[in-house]
Write an enzyme that holds these catalytic residues in place. Structure first.
Site, short mmCIF file in Angstrom:
data_model
loop_
_atom_site.label_atom_id
_atom_site.label_comp_id
_atom_site.label_asym_id
_atom_site.label_seq_id
_atom_site.Cartn_x
_atom_site.Cartn_y
_atom_site.Cartn_z
N THR A 204 0.88 -1.16 0.00
CA THR A 204 0.00 0.00 0.00
C THR A 204 0.91 1.20 0.00
O THR A 204 1.96 1.13 0.61
CB THR A 204 -0.80 0.07 1.32
OG1 THR A 204 -1.67 -1.04 1.38
CG2 THR A 204 -1.62 1.33 1.42
N ARG A 232 -14.50 -7.02 0.65
CA ARG A 232 -13.45 -6.83 1.65
C ARG A 232 -12.90 -5.39 1.60
O ARG A 232 -12.59 -4.86 0.54
CB ARG A 232 -12.31 -7.82 1.38
CG ARG A 232 -11.17 -7.79 2.40
CD ARG A 232 -9.99 -6.96 1.95
NE ARG A 232 -8.81 -7.16 2.82
CZ ARG A 232 -7.68 -6.47 2.72
NH1 ARG A 232 -7.55 -5.56 1.78
NH2 ARG A 232 -6.68 -6.70 3.53
N GLY A 234 -9.81 -3.23 3.50
CA GLY A 234 -8.63 -3.43 4.34
C GLY A 234 -8.43 -2.33 5.36
O GLY A 234 -9.36 -1.57 5.67
N GLY A 258 -3.31 -6.13 6.42
CA GLY A 258 -4.32 -5.19 6.89
C GLY A 258 -5.45 -5.81 7.67
O GLY A 258 -5.97 -5.20 8.61
#
Ligand code: NAG
Ligand code: NAG
EC number: 3.5.1.26
Length: 322
Positions: A204, A232, A234, A258
Protein backbone atom coordinates in the site's frame (compact mmCIF):
# COMPACT_ATOMS: atom_id res chain seq x y z
CA UNK A 1 9.94 27.73 -4.66
CA UNK A 2 10.21 27.53 -0.91
CA UNK A 3 13.88 26.61 -0.54
CA UNK A 4 16.13 28.37 -3.02
CA UNK A 5 19.58 26.88 -2.84
CA UNK A 6 18.59 23.91 -0.73
CA UNK A 7 19.06 20.50 -2.25
CA UNK A 8 16.33 18.06 -1.28
CA UNK A 9 17.76 15.21 0.71
CA UNK A 10 16.63 11.96 -0.84
CA UNK A 11 16.99 8.91 1.33
CA UNK A 12 15.92 5.51 0.22
CA UNK A 13 15.42 3.38 3.28
CA UNK A 14 14.49 -0.24 2.89
CA UNK A 15 10.79 0.44 2.97
CA UNK A 16 10.45 4.21 2.50
CA UNK A 17 11.01 7.26 0.41
CA UNK A 18 11.72 10.54 2.12
CA UNK A 19 12.20 14.09 0.91
CA UNK A 20 13.12 16.70 3.51
CA UNK A 21 14.96 20.01 3.65
CA UNK A 22 16.20 21.46 6.95
CA UNK A 23 13.60 19.43 8.89
CA UNK A 24 10.46 20.92 7.34
CA UNK A 25 8.79 20.42 4.98
CA UNK A 26 8.86 16.63 5.05
CA UNK A 27 7.47 14.07 2.61
CA UNK A 28 7.75 10.42 3.55
CA UNK A 29 5.99 7.34 2.19
CA UNK A 30 6.04 3.57 2.46
CA UNK A 31 7.92 1.57 -0.19
CA UNK A 32 10.37 2.94 -2.77
CA UNK A 33 7.66 4.69 -4.78
CA UNK A 34 9.89 7.65 -5.66
CA UNK A 35 7.59 9.12 -8.29
CA UNK A 36 4.96 9.65 -5.62
CA UNK A 37 7.43 11.22 -3.18
CA UNK A 38 8.69 13.59 -5.86
CA UNK A 39 5.19 14.60 -6.96
CA UNK A 40 4.19 15.45 -3.38
CA UNK A 41 7.40 17.42 -2.91
CA UNK A 42 6.92 19.33 -6.18
CA UNK A 43 3.34 20.12 -5.18
CA UNK A 44 4.55 21.74 -1.94
CA UNK A 45 7.33 23.60 -3.74
CA UNK A 46 4.89 25.11 -6.21
CA UNK A 47 2.72 26.48 -3.43
CA UNK A 48 0.30 23.61 -2.86
CA UNK A 49 -1.02 22.75 0.59
CA UNK A 50 -0.10 19.61 2.53
CA UNK A 51 -3.51 18.17 1.59
CA UNK A 52 -2.73 18.88 -2.09
CA UNK A 53 0.67 17.22 -1.71
CA UNK A 54 -0.72 14.01 -0.21
CA UNK A 55 -3.46 13.88 -2.85
CA UNK A 56 -1.09 14.48 -5.77
CA UNK A 57 1.59 12.15 -4.40
CA UNK A 58 -0.80 9.27 -3.85
CA UNK A 59 -2.51 9.98 -7.21
CA UNK A 60 0.86 9.55 -8.90
CA UNK A 61 1.03 6.02 -7.53
CA UNK A 62 -2.51 5.31 -8.74
CA UNK A 63 -1.49 6.40 -12.25
CA UNK A 64 1.86 4.56 -12.12
CA UNK A 65 0.13 1.43 -10.72
CA UNK A 66 2.96 1.26 -8.14
CA UNK A 67 4.02 -2.40 -7.91
CA UNK A 68 0.58 -3.36 -9.20
CA UNK A 69 -0.69 -2.88 -5.65
CA UNK A 70 -2.02 0.65 -6.04
CA UNK A 71 -4.56 1.88 -8.59
CA UNK A 72 -6.38 0.14 -11.46
CA UNK A 73 -5.44 -3.18 -13.06
CA UNK A 74 -4.05 -4.97 -9.98
CA UNK A 75 -5.10 -7.26 -7.15
CA UNK A 76 -8.28 -8.65 -8.76
CA UNK A 77 -10.89 -9.93 -6.30
CA UNK A 78 -12.53 -13.36 -6.57
CA UNK A 79 -14.70 -12.07 -9.43
CA UNK A 80 -11.72 -10.57 -11.25
CA UNK A 81 -12.62 -6.98 -10.39
CA UNK A 82 -10.12 -4.43 -9.06
CA UNK A 83 -11.51 -2.36 -6.18
CA UNK A 84 -9.79 0.50 -4.35
CA UNK A 85 -9.43 1.71 -0.75
CA UNK A 86 -8.07 5.16 0.15
CA UNK A 87 -8.11 7.83 2.84
CA UNK A 88 -6.81 11.30 3.54
CA UNK A 89 -6.65 12.97 6.96
CA UNK A 90 -6.01 16.62 7.80
CA UNK A 91 -4.19 16.83 11.12
CA UNK A 92 -5.10 20.50 11.67
CA UNK A 93 -8.84 19.96 11.68
CA UNK A 94 -9.02 16.21 12.33
CA UNK A 95 -11.16 15.96 9.20
CA UNK A 96 -11.00 12.73 7.26
CA UNK A 97 -12.36 11.35 4.01
CA UNK A 98 -12.13 7.74 2.93
CA UNK A 99 -13.49 5.22 0.44
CA UNK A 100 -13.57 1.44 0.70
CA UNK A 101 -14.33 -1.16 -1.96
CA UNK A 102 -14.56 1.67 -4.52
CA UNK A 103 -15.48 0.31 -7.94
CA UNK A 104 -14.95 1.62 -11.48
CA UNK A 105 -13.25 4.87 -10.41
CA UNK A 106 -9.48 5.21 -10.86
CA UNK A 107 -8.62 8.13 -8.57
CA UNK A 108 -9.49 6.76 -5.14
CA UNK A 109 -7.44 9.27 -3.12
CA UNK A 110 -9.19 12.18 -4.89
CA UNK A 111 -12.60 10.65 -4.17
CA UNK A 112 -11.51 10.31 -0.52
CA UNK A 113 -10.67 14.02 -0.52
CA UNK A 114 -14.09 14.78 -2.02
CA UNK A 115 -15.74 12.80 0.82
CA UNK A 116 -13.78 14.97 3.28
CA UNK A 117 -14.54 18.29 1.56
CA UNK A 118 -18.04 17.79 0.16
CA UNK A 119 -19.77 15.63 2.75
CA UNK A 120 -20.00 15.38 6.52
CA UNK A 121 -19.22 11.66 6.36
CA UNK A 122 -15.84 10.04 6.83
CA UNK A 123 -16.14 6.77 4.90
CA UNK A 124 -18.19 5.73 1.86
CA UNK A 125 -18.06 2.21 0.43
CA UNK A 126 -18.84 0.04 -2.59
CA UNK A 127 -21.15 0.87 -5.46
CA UNK A 128 -22.66 3.79 -3.56
CA UNK A 129 -19.21 5.37 -3.18
CA UNK A 130 -18.86 5.09 -6.96
CA UNK A 131 -22.18 6.92 -7.40
CA UNK A 132 -20.97 9.66 -5.05
CA UNK A 133 -17.78 9.91 -7.11
CA UNK A 134 -19.70 10.18 -10.38
CA UNK A 135 -21.84 12.95 -8.90
CA UNK A 136 -18.60 14.72 -7.96
CA UNK A 137 -17.45 14.54 -11.58
CA UNK A 138 -15.22 11.46 -11.56
CA UNK A 139 -15.26 9.22 -14.62
CA UNK A 140 -16.71 5.72 -14.28
CA UNK A 141 -14.53 3.25 -16.17
CA UNK A 142 -13.38 -0.35 -16.16
CA UNK A 143 -10.44 -0.94 -13.79
CA UNK A 144 -9.57 -4.32 -15.30
CA UNK A 145 -6.52 -4.69 -17.54
CA UNK A 146 -5.05 -7.63 -19.44
CA UNK A 147 -2.73 -8.13 -16.49
CA UNK A 148 -5.48 -8.27 -13.87
CA UNK A 149 -7.59 -10.50 -16.14
CA UNK A 150 -4.70 -12.94 -16.59
CA UNK A 151 -3.99 -12.93 -12.83
CA UNK A 152 -7.61 -13.87 -12.28
CA UNK A 153 -7.58 -16.54 -15.00
CA UNK A 154 -4.44 -18.08 -13.50
CA UNK A 155 -6.04 -18.10 -10.06
CA UNK A 156 -9.13 -19.87 -11.43
CA UNK A 157 -6.93 -22.43 -13.21
CA UNK A 158 -5.22 -23.17 -9.87
CA UNK A 159 -8.48 -24.11 -8.16
CA UNK A 160 -8.86 -20.59 -6.74
CA UNK A 161 -5.63 -20.83 -4.71
CA UNK A 162 -4.81 -18.90 -2.63
CA UNK A 163 -7.99 -17.55 -1.09
CA UNK A 164 -9.19 -16.07 2.18
CA UNK A 165 -11.84 -18.60 3.27
CA UNK A 166 -11.63 -20.85 6.29
CA UNK A 167 -13.81 -23.47 7.94
CA UNK A 168 -15.98 -24.03 4.86
CA UNK A 169 -17.06 -26.90 2.64
CA UNK A 170 -15.72 -27.79 0.16
CA UNK A 171 -12.21 -27.39 1.58
CA UNK A 172 -11.08 -23.92 0.46
CA UNK A 173 -7.43 -25.04 0.50
CA UNK A 174 -8.20 -27.33 -2.45
CA UNK A 175 -11.36 -26.20 -4.21
CA UNK A 176 -13.12 -23.20 -5.61
CA UNK A 177 -16.45 -22.10 -4.15
CA UNK A 178 -19.26 -21.57 -3.72
CA UNK A 179 -18.61 -22.48 -0.10
CA UNK A 180 -20.91 -23.36 2.75
CA UNK A 181 -20.28 -23.10 6.46
CA UNK A 182 -18.50 -26.04 8.06
CA UNK A 183 -19.63 -27.14 11.50
CA UNK A 184 -16.97 -26.95 14.23
CA UNK A 185 -14.70 -27.90 15.85
CA UNK A 186 -12.28 -26.56 13.22
CA UNK A 187 -8.68 -27.50 12.69
CA UNK A 188 -5.84 -25.25 11.61
CA UNK A 189 -5.56 -26.95 8.24
CA UNK A 190 -8.59 -25.01 7.04
CA UNK A 191 -6.74 -21.73 7.47
CA UNK A 192 -4.77 -19.69 4.98
CA UNK A 193 -1.32 -21.12 4.20
CA UNK A 194 1.83 -19.17 5.01
CA UNK A 195 2.68 -18.27 1.43
CA UNK A 196 -0.52 -16.26 0.92
CA UNK A 197 0.49 -13.70 3.46
CA UNK A 198 3.49 -12.40 1.58
CA UNK A 199 4.55 -8.82 1.19
CA UNK A 200 3.54 -8.48 -2.45
CA UNK A 201 -0.05 -9.26 -1.63
CA UNK A 202 -0.21 -6.51 0.96
CA UNK A 203 1.56 -3.40 -0.33
CA UNK A 204 0.00 0.00 0.00
CA UNK A 205 1.25 3.51 -0.34
CA UNK A 206 0.96 5.41 2.93
CA UNK A 207 2.21 8.98 2.87
CA UNK A 208 2.88 11.70 5.45
CA UNK A 209 3.42 15.33 4.48
CA UNK A 210 4.32 18.08 6.94
CA UNK A 211 4.55 21.57 5.49
CA UNK A 212 6.64 24.50 6.74
CA UNK A 213 3.91 25.64 9.11
CA UNK A 214 3.69 22.15 10.70
CA UNK A 215 0.41 21.18 9.08
CA UNK A 216 0.43 17.38 9.23
CA UNK A 217 -1.52 15.39 6.62
CA UNK A 218 -1.54 11.63 6.01
CA UNK A 219 -3.04 9.50 3.25
CA UNK A 220 -3.17 6.00 1.83
CA UNK A 221 -4.31 4.36 -1.39
CA UNK A 222 -4.31 0.70 -2.43
CA UNK A 223 -6.12 -1.91 -4.46
CA UNK A 224 -6.04 -4.26 -1.49
CA UNK A 225 -5.31 -7.95 -1.33
CA UNK A 226 -5.27 -10.10 -4.47
CA UNK A 227 -8.13 -12.63 -4.68
CA UNK A 228 -9.95 -11.06 -1.74
CA UNK A 229 -13.56 -11.96 -1.09
CA UNK A 230 -15.68 -9.29 -2.83
CA UNK A 231 -16.68 -6.60 -0.34
CA UNK A 232 -13.45 -6.83 1.65
CA UNK A 233 -12.14 -3.51 2.91
CA UNK A 234 -8.63 -3.43 4.34
CA UNK A 235 -6.92 -1.24 6.92
CA UNK A 236 -5.94 1.55 4.52
CA UNK A 237 -9.18 3.58 4.66
CA UNK A 238 -9.73 3.01 8.39
CA UNK A 239 -8.87 6.01 10.59
CA UNK A 240 -6.10 5.11 13.02
CA UNK A 241 -5.35 1.86 11.20
CA UNK A 242 -3.99 2.73 7.72
CA UNK A 243 -2.99 6.23 8.79
CA UNK A 244 -3.58 8.93 11.39
CA UNK A 245 -2.60 12.59 11.61
CA UNK A 246 -2.74 15.19 14.38
CA UNK A 247 -0.81 18.41 13.73
CA UNK A 248 -0.17 18.90 17.45
CA UNK A 249 1.82 15.62 17.45
CA UNK A 250 2.61 14.08 14.06
CA UNK A 251 1.38 11.24 11.89
CA UNK A 252 1.80 7.56 11.15
CA UNK A 253 0.89 5.20 8.31
CA UNK A 254 0.91 1.42 8.23
CA UNK A 255 1.11 -1.30 5.60
CA UNK A 256 1.12 -5.06 5.82
CA UNK A 257 -1.46 -7.65 6.66
CA UNK A 258 -4.32 -5.19 6.89
CA UNK A 259 -6.98 -7.65 7.98
CA UNK A 260 -5.02 -8.20 11.19
CA UNK A 261 -3.39 -4.81 11.60
CA UNK A 262 -6.69 -2.91 11.54
CA UNK A 263 -7.70 -4.64 14.78
CA UNK A 264 -4.91 -2.80 16.63
CA UNK A 265 -5.23 0.74 15.19
CA UNK A 266 -1.43 0.89 14.91
CA UNK A 267 -1.28 4.38 13.33
CA UNK A 268 -3.38 5.88 16.11
CA UNK A 269 -1.27 4.02 18.65
CA UNK A 270 2.00 5.30 17.20
CA UNK A 271 0.70 8.91 17.21
CA UNK A 272 -0.31 8.45 20.85
CA UNK A 273 3.18 7.16 21.67
CA UNK A 274 4.65 10.27 20.06
CA UNK A 275 2.20 12.42 22.06
CA UNK A 276 3.72 10.85 25.17
CA UNK A 277 7.13 12.09 24.01
CA UNK A 278 8.40 8.88 22.44
CA UNK A 279 10.59 9.36 19.34
CA UNK A 280 9.17 8.38 15.93
CA UNK A 281 11.23 5.20 15.38
CA UNK A 282 10.39 3.84 18.83
CA UNK A 283 6.73 4.84 18.38
CA UNK A 284 6.56 2.76 15.19
CA UNK A 285 8.34 -0.17 16.81
CA UNK A 286 6.14 -0.12 19.89
CA UNK A 287 2.96 -0.05 17.80
CA UNK A 288 4.09 -3.08 15.76
CA UNK A 289 5.22 -4.89 18.93
CA UNK A 290 1.71 -4.70 20.34
CA UNK A 291 0.44 -6.60 17.30
CA UNK A 292 3.24 -9.15 17.49
CA UNK A 293 2.27 -10.07 21.00
CA UNK A 294 -0.80 -11.70 19.45
CA UNK A 295 0.51 -12.40 15.94
CA UNK A 296 4.27 -13.11 16.23
CA UNK A 297 4.62 -13.93 12.53
CA UNK A 298 2.90 -10.83 11.27
CA UNK A 299 4.26 -8.93 8.29
CA UNK A 300 3.86 -5.20 8.84
CA UNK A 301 5.67 -1.92 8.25
CA UNK A 302 5.10 1.60 9.52
CA UNK A 303 6.32 5.12 9.02
CA UNK A 304 6.05 7.74 11.77
CA UNK A 305 6.85 11.45 11.78
CA UNK A 306 6.56 14.03 14.52
CA UNK A 307 5.50 17.64 14.04
CA UNK A 308 9.06 18.97 14.11
CA UNK A 309 10.08 16.73 11.21
CA UNK A 310 11.72 13.85 13.07
CA UNK A 311 10.83 10.56 11.39
CA UNK A 312 11.33 6.86 11.70
CA UNK A 313 10.19 3.56 10.28
CA UNK A 314 10.10 -0.04 11.16
CA UNK A 315 9.18 -3.23 9.39
CA UNK A 316 8.64 -6.78 10.39
CA UNK A 317 8.93 -8.98 7.34
CA UNK A 318 7.97 -12.39 8.59
CA UNK A 319 5.21 -14.47 7.13
CA UNK A 320 2.13 -15.42 9.06
CA UNK A 321 -0.03 -18.49 9.01
CA UNK A 322 -3.01 -16.90 10.70
C1 NAG B 1 -5.23 -7.16 -24.33
O1 NAG B 1 -5.48 -8.42 -24.91
C2 NAG B 1 -6.20 -8.34 -26.13
C3 NAG B 1 -6.59 -9.74 -26.60
O2 NAG B 1 -5.76 -10.71 -26.06
C4 NAG B 1 -5.32 -7.62 -27.17
O3 NAG B 1 -6.00 -7.51 -28.40
C5 NAG B 1 -5.00 -6.23 -26.62
O4 NAG B 1 -4.11 -5.57 -27.50
C6 NAG B 1 -4.37 -6.31 -25.26
N1 NAG B 1 -4.26 -4.97 -24.73
C7 NAG B 1 -3.13 -4.52 -24.20
C8 NAG B 1 -3.18 -3.11 -23.70
O5 NAG B 1 -2.12 -5.19 -24.12
C1 NAG C 1 10.91 14.56 16.89
O1 NAG C 1 11.77 13.46 16.69
C2 NAG C 1 13.14 13.78 16.78
C3 NAG C 1 13.93 12.49 16.58
O2 NAG C 1 13.66 11.90 15.38
C4 NAG C 1 13.47 14.37 18.12
O3 NAG C 1 14.82 14.77 18.14
C5 NAG C 1 12.57 15.57 18.40
O4 NAG C 1 12.79 16.02 19.72
C6 NAG C 1 11.12 15.17 18.24
N1 NAG C 1 10.26 16.34 18.40
C7 NAG C 1 9.28 16.38 19.27
C8 NAG C 1 8.46 17.61 19.30
O5 NAG C 1 9.03 15.44 20.02
Amino acid sequence: MGFPGSVPLVLLLSACCILAAAQLPLVINTWPFKGATQRAWDTLQSGGSAVDAVEKGCSQCEVDQCDGTVGYGGSPDEHGETTLDAMIMNGNTIELGAVGDLRRIKSAISVARAVMEHSSHSLLVGQSASMFAQNMGFLSEDLMTNKSLSMHAEWLSKNCQPNFWKNVIPNARKSCGPYKRMKGPWSKKHRMPVKVANVHNHDTIGMIVIDKSSTVVAGTTTNGASHKIPGRVGDSPIAGAGAYADSTVGAAAATGMGDIMMRFLPSYQAVEYMRMGIEPTAACQNAIKRIQKYYPKLFGAMICANRTGGYGKCSKQTLSDE
